[in-house]
Design an enzyme around this catalytic site. Structure first.
Site, PDB file in Angstrom:
ATOM      1  N   LYS A 188       8.101  -0.348   5.616  1.00 51.21           N
ATOM      2  CA  LYS A 188       7.684   0.981   5.146  1.00 51.21           C
ATOM      3  C   LYS A 188       8.916   1.789   4.784  1.00 51.21           C
ATOM      4  O   LYS A 188       9.781   2.024   5.622  1.00 51.21           O
ATOM      5  CB  LYS A 188       6.862   1.684   6.230  1.00 51.21           C
ATOM      6  CG  LYS A 188       6.444   3.074   5.852  1.00 51.21           C
ATOM      7  CD  LYS A 188       5.365   3.607   6.781  1.00 51.21           C
ATOM      8  CE  LYS A 188       4.026   2.994   6.454  1.00 51.21           C
ATOM      9  NZ  LYS A 188       2.924   3.557   7.198  1.00 51.21           N
ATOM     10  N   GLY A 228       5.055   7.117   2.635  1.00 53.40           N
ATOM     11  CA  GLY A 228       5.879   6.313   1.751  1.00 53.40           C
ATOM     12  C   GLY A 228       5.156   5.040   1.375  1.00 53.40           C
ATOM     13  O   GLY A 228       3.964   4.877   1.636  1.00 53.40           O
ATOM     14  N   ILE A 229       5.904   4.148   0.743  1.00 54.59           N
ATOM     15  CA  ILE A 229       5.304   2.932   0.228  1.00 54.59           C
ATOM     16  C   ILE A 229       5.610   1.776   1.175  1.00 54.59           C
ATOM     17  O   ILE A 229       6.688   1.720   1.778  1.00 54.59           O
ATOM     18  CB  ILE A 229       5.855   2.635  -1.182  1.00 54.59           C
ATOM     19  CG1 ILE A 229       5.584   3.842  -2.086  1.00 54.59           C
ATOM     20  CG2 ILE A 229       5.219   1.389  -1.771  1.00 54.59           C
ATOM     21  CD1 ILE A 229       6.222   3.748  -3.444  1.00 54.59           C
ATOM     22  N   GLY A 246       0.823  -1.201   0.000  1.00 50.69           N
ATOM     23  CA  GLY A 246       0.000   0.000   0.000  1.00 50.69           C
ATOM     24  C   GLY A 246       0.855   1.248   0.000  1.00 50.69           C
ATOM     25  O   GLY A 246       2.077   1.179   0.149  1.00 50.69           O
ATOM     26  N   ASP A 278      -4.073  11.772  11.993  1.00 51.55           N
ATOM     27  CA  ASP A 278      -4.598  11.331  10.695  1.00 51.55           C
ATOM     28  C   ASP A 278      -5.379  10.032  10.837  1.00 51.55           C
ATOM     29  O   ASP A 278      -5.120   9.057  10.140  1.00 51.55           O
ATOM     30  CB  ASP A 278      -3.453  11.181   9.692  1.00 51.55           C
ATOM     31  CG  ASP A 278      -3.958  11.192   8.247  1.00 51.55           C
ATOM     32  OD1 ASP A 278      -5.150  11.530   8.031  1.00 51.55           O
ATOM     33  OD2 ASP A 278      -3.179  10.838   7.340  1.00 51.55           O
TER      34      ASP A 278
END
Ligand SMILES: *[C@@H]1O[C@H](CO)[C@@H](O)[C@H](O)[C@H]1NC(C)=O
Ligand SMILES: *[C@@H]1O[C@H](CO)[C@@H](O)[C@H](O)[C@H]1NC(C)=O
Ligand SMILES: *[C@@H]1O[C@H](CO)[C@@H](O)[C@H](O)[C@H]1NC(C)=O
Ligand SMILES: *[C@@H]1O[C@H](CO)[C@@H](O)[C@H](O)[C@H]1NC(C)=O
Ligand SMILES: *[C@@H]1O[C@H](CO)[C@@H](O)[C@H](O)[C@H]1NC(C)=O
Ligand SMILES: *[C@@H]1O[C@H](CO)[C@@H](O)[C@H](O)[C@H]1NC(C)=O
Ligand SMILES: *[C@@H]1O[C@H](CO)[C@@H](O)[C@H](O)[C@H]1NC(C)=O
Ligand SMILES: *[C@@H]1O[C@H](CO)[C@@H](O)[C@H](O)[C@H]1NC(C)=O
Ligand SMILES: *[C@@H]1O[C@H](CO)[C@@H](O)[C@H](O)[C@H]1NC(C)=O
Length: 800
Positions: free
Chosen positions: A540, A525-526, A520, A634
């Protein structure tokens, strides 16, 4: 022999006395009964089997309006009004012509009525045990069978929407801790119930008689037939057995009853009609067997026993017993709440010098822990609890320490010999004082708590005043999860060891097969899938990080790694080599909440509420319980992951600090995601942990309704609400929550809890941050430990 003779004589006498009062069972309008010591203040059925009237409460000068088996020596009660049962001497019940039965107190004030508005012709105490009120057209306008208490009698039928409540205890007839519901989908379920707020927890028994593909095949009546056989009649005429038909016990010779007992068991009983010696009721069938205490996968929530109480796994029926260090709140309710002998206090003056721990064998309260600490000795585990005024019990096993606070849920004994329970007590107060205690309203232990939390949040509010104009500059400081110690609360850092592993970049390249499988993309970041040793991990790769050097990065990462909670994704290790910054997390298998919630199939209500509670627990931990306070900033469904048991795990916490300020991913300087950010980000008001509470509120409303917050569009494409919070408020105000959940039957059947959850959601999204509850209060409200008051309109400043 003399005893038996005596008994027979007594029985005769009673029959005789009753016969003197007996009519043909028919009660004329205007007849009344007085609650006096007179044993025959009752209307008896023609056969004499049942009587309606006042029954004296043993050992008290009170009376109960009820129907009972009149020929049985125990005079077993089978019906009573659910709202009021105990009345004082001199109270009266009258059959009136216009309003049926009216119960009034000695001063003549009305306490209860059958509310049958019609021209009553007469009342009738039927031989089935059903008291009926008949109108001039000879139709029954009221029946006690249609308003069951805890018992069903032969020929009684329960239809969809019907409810049976257990008694609180053998002697207390208030609504108890269990409830049978005939759901609208055709299922008959038994659930544990919150006594104070009347909402239900988990289902511990179900008949499985719903049928989604063929509603006609779903259950329509729960029937207790004249032969003492309990079954469900489906809409298409099929029958689903519950109990077995027992031909050995003929209805000529035996009475039957089905009760939802105060220990939660649904039981069919028989009783010999004309015993030659004293007998009592014998159970011929009951459910659930051996289940009520069991730990079922993630279903910790059986609540077979009250708070702090412990359920025995060795018996068929739940058999609760207070653990050492606790005693029963109500001595007459052995399955009820237990209160601790030691009163915890967070007062600074309180010394913990004389605090010690007693080991209690074979007991655990799975799911009651709020903190898990690895790699500690038993002594360190105890010391950590001693220093922490919220900690009442620690579990210790194999270098892992679980801290628990009151009240403890879902206690069970047996099957976990490895884990040791250590209960706090004060030296000198041992052995625990087991004298009957004056019952106190439970729980009381939170007083100290709340004040402490208020102090914390006030500190926070002052320390964290942020001006919108300054956000760009101060945002960083805000994201910095700052360290703060409260006396006696947080364990010292030496006590918390972390198992952080430092990886080289090459190791992670190998683990992820050169960043091959993407799991994801987040704001930082990815994420890639990887394998380290035998474990699957999520790696991550951060794309924006502070460039203050390795020390700072390592310090931050260590802070994140010190947070251990089952509702947080666990950080296992990290890598910082040159420009590369990577974090290695545990792999969480079931994807994001967003995917789960907004997919094709609506997830079950039960799963949804468990997830909501899990997220609340994780957030509360971040806000109030971990060493370093963390504001997530978040919270949204994309940042909640689900493990293989669908436990919610919050991800991406603590990362805000690692973000470079000048590369903040939003242009406005506002952190968070549209639809979830609290309004104070836009205003000149202080920003606190309450921003997370706001986002949680939006998320909670999404979880309840399975709808996304931003767009609310119905199937025909019409937008009927700009954002979910407006829609929730409208539905709540209009009392049409079934529209909010799109007629989700499971949720509607659980209406009390649905309402509670929506109310909590509306409190969380209040524009005024000070009106929002803390996450700890949110948990207490969701669990039904504190009452939720009526929310006010969440957005008084906006006209939408
Ligand atoms: C019961 O007896 C009363 C007279 O005592 C009579 O008026 C009434 O009709 C009878 N009712 C029934 C159901 O037999
Ligand atoms: C109940 O008490 C009232 C007065 O206290 C009396 O008038 C009435 O006759 C009594 N009724 C019965 C059924 O005993
Ligand atoms: C009761 O009957 C009277 C006439 O006998 C009638 O006027 C009244 O409306 C009736 N009340 C109800 C509730 O049916
Ligand atoms: C009493 O119960 C029997 C059996 O269910 C029923 O046939 C009868 O009609 C009932 N009597 C009244 C007055 O409701
Ligand atoms: C009797 O039934 C009829 C038709 O159902 C109704 O119109 C009438 O009002 C009823 N009478 C009483 C006294 O309830
Ligand atoms: C039964 O329990 C309820 C709830 O705890 C309590 O309020 C009530 O006083 C109790 N009643 C009796 C008769 O003990
Ligand atoms: C639902 O009903 C259909 C048709 O009556 C039946 O074949 C099917 O087994 C039922 N499903 C369940 C879960 O009871
Ligand atoms: C239900 O009970 C009846 C007799 O009471 C029995 O004949 C039948 O086999 C039972 N059905 C099932 C599915 O157990
Ligand atoms: C709960 O446990 C019982 C007994 O182990 C099992 O039969 C049942 O399938 C379990 N239910 C769930 C929902 O896991």
């Amino acid at each position: 022999m003399a005893l038996i003779l005596n008994f027979i004589l007594l029985t005769f006498l009673q029959v005789f006395l009753v016969a003197a009062q007996q009519t043909n069972g028919s009660i004329p309008v205007g007849a009344s009964l007085n609650a006096t010591d007179n044993n025959v203040a009752a209307w008896v059925s023609p056969s004499g089997d049942f009587a309606f009237g006042f029954k004296k409460v043993e050992g008290k000068d009170d009376f109960m309006l009820s129907i009972w088996f009149d020929k049985i020596r125990d005079k077993t009660i089978v019906w009573y009004p659910q709202d009021i049962h105990v009345v004082s001497r001199g109270s009266k019940v009258e059959l009136t012509g216009g309003r049926g039965l009216i119960l009034s107190d000695p001063q003549g004030r009305e306490l209860w009525s059958s509310q049958s508005i019609a021209n009553v012709s007469y009342g009738f105490m039927n031989d089935t045990g059903n008291f009926v009120i008949v109108d001039r057209n000879s139709s029954n306008i009221w029946e006690s069978f249609n308003h069951p208490a805890d018992t069903m009698l032969p020929t009684q039928v329960l239809r969809r929407g019907g409810v049976i409540n257990s008694k609180l205890s053998e002697t207390n007839f208030s609504k108890g801790r269990f409830q049978l519901q005939f759901l609208e989908d055709g299922n008959v379920v038994c659930k544990s119930r919150n006594i104070d707020f009347d909402f239900t927890y988990n289902t511990y028994f179900e008949s499985s008689t719903s049928n989604r593909s063929n509603p006609l095949n779903a259950g329509s009546q729960l029937i207790f037939d004249p032969t003492g056989y309990l079954y469900i009649l489906r809409g298409d005429g099929q029958i689903s057995n519950l109990s077995l038909r027992n031909t050995a016990l003929s209805p000529q010779d035996y009475y039957y009853k089905t009760t939802l007992d105060s220990d939660g068991m649904l039981t069919v009983y028989s009783h010999l009609k004309n015993p030659t010696e004293y007998t009592s009721w014998e159970d011929i069938w009951f459910v659930p067997k051996k289940f009520l205490c069991f730990l079922n996968g993630t279903q910790y929530d059986s609540r077979a026993c009250g708070f702090n109480n412990v359920c025995n796994l060795d018996t068929d029926r739940p058999n609760c017993e207070c653990p050492q260090g606790f005693s029963l709140l109500d001595p007459n309710d052995p399955n009820g709440d237990c209160k601790p002998d030691l009163t915890l206090s967070c007062e600074a003056s309180e010394s913990n010098e004389d605090i010690d721990f007693m080991a209690v064998a074979n007991v655990n309260w799975p799911g009651s822990d709020y903190m898990q600490i690895r790699s500690v000795s038993e002594q360190e585990c105890k010391d950590g609890c001693k220093e922490d005024c919220f900690c009442a019990v620690v579990m210790y096993n194999d270098n892992i320490c679980w801290k628990m606070r009151l009240p403890l849920f879902n206690g069970r004994r047996g099957l976990m010999q490895m884990t040791k329970a250590l209960v706090k007590y004060r030296k000198g107060e041992n052995p625990p004082n087991n004298s009957p205690n004056i019952p106190q309203k439970f729980p009381r232990e939170r007083k100290g708590h709340n004040t402490l939390i208020i102090i914390i949040s006030t500190l926070l509010g002052c320390a964290m005043v942020v001006n919108v104009t300054l956000i760009g500059v101060i945002c960083f400081a805000f994201f910095v999860s700052y360290r703060k110690k409260v006396k006696n609360h947080y364990p010292s850092s030496k006590f918390v060891n972390t198992n952080m592993t430092h990886f080289t970049y090459q190791e992670l390249v190998k683990a992820t097969e050169v960043f091959n499988e993407e799991l994801g993309r987040g704001s930082f970041g990815i994420v890639y899938k990887g394998v380290i040793g035998k474990n699957i991990v999520a790696v991550k790769k951060l794309d924006r990080v502070i460039d203050d050097g390795e020390k700072e990065f390592e310090a931050e990462v260590n802070a994140i790694a010190r947070t251990h909670h089952k509702n947080l994704v666990q950080l296992l290790g990290y890598c910082d080599e040159g420009e590369q910054r990577l974090l290695v997390y545990e792999y969480v298998s079931n994807g994001t909440l967003a995917h789960f919630l907004f997919g094709d199939d609506r997830p079950s209500w039960k799963q949804r509420i468990d997830i909501a509670l899990g997220i609340a627990k994780g957030l509360s931990y971040l806000h109030e319980e971990c060493i370093t306070q963390v504001i997530h900033c978040d919270i949204k469904p994309q940042n909640i992951l689900l493990d293989d048991h669908y436990n919610a795990k919050i991800s991406d916490f603590g990362l805000a600090k690692l973000l470079k300020i000048n590369e903040s991913h939003t242009n406005t300087g506002i952190r968070g995601t549209k639809g979830y950010v609290a309004p104070e980000w836009f205003r000149n008001t202080p920003v606190t942990v309450k921003v997370d509470v706001y986002s949680f509120g939006v998320l909670l409303l999404e979880i309840i309704s399975c709808r996304k917050t931003v767009k609310v569009i119905d199937q025909s494409g019409v937008e009927y609400g700009s954002i979910l919070t407006d829609w929730a408020w409208e539905c709540y105000q209009g009392r049409v929550l079934n529209a909010f959940v799109e007629n989700d039957l499971e949720a509607i059947d659980d209406y009390k809890k649905l309402t509670t959850y929506v109310m909590v959601g509306l409190w969380c999204v209040q524009e005024n941050p000070s009106l929002r509850p803390t996450m700890r209060q949110v948990i207490q409200m969701l669990e039904g430990v504190i009452k939720v008051s009526e929310p006010s309109c969440p957005f008084p400043f906006f006209v939408s």
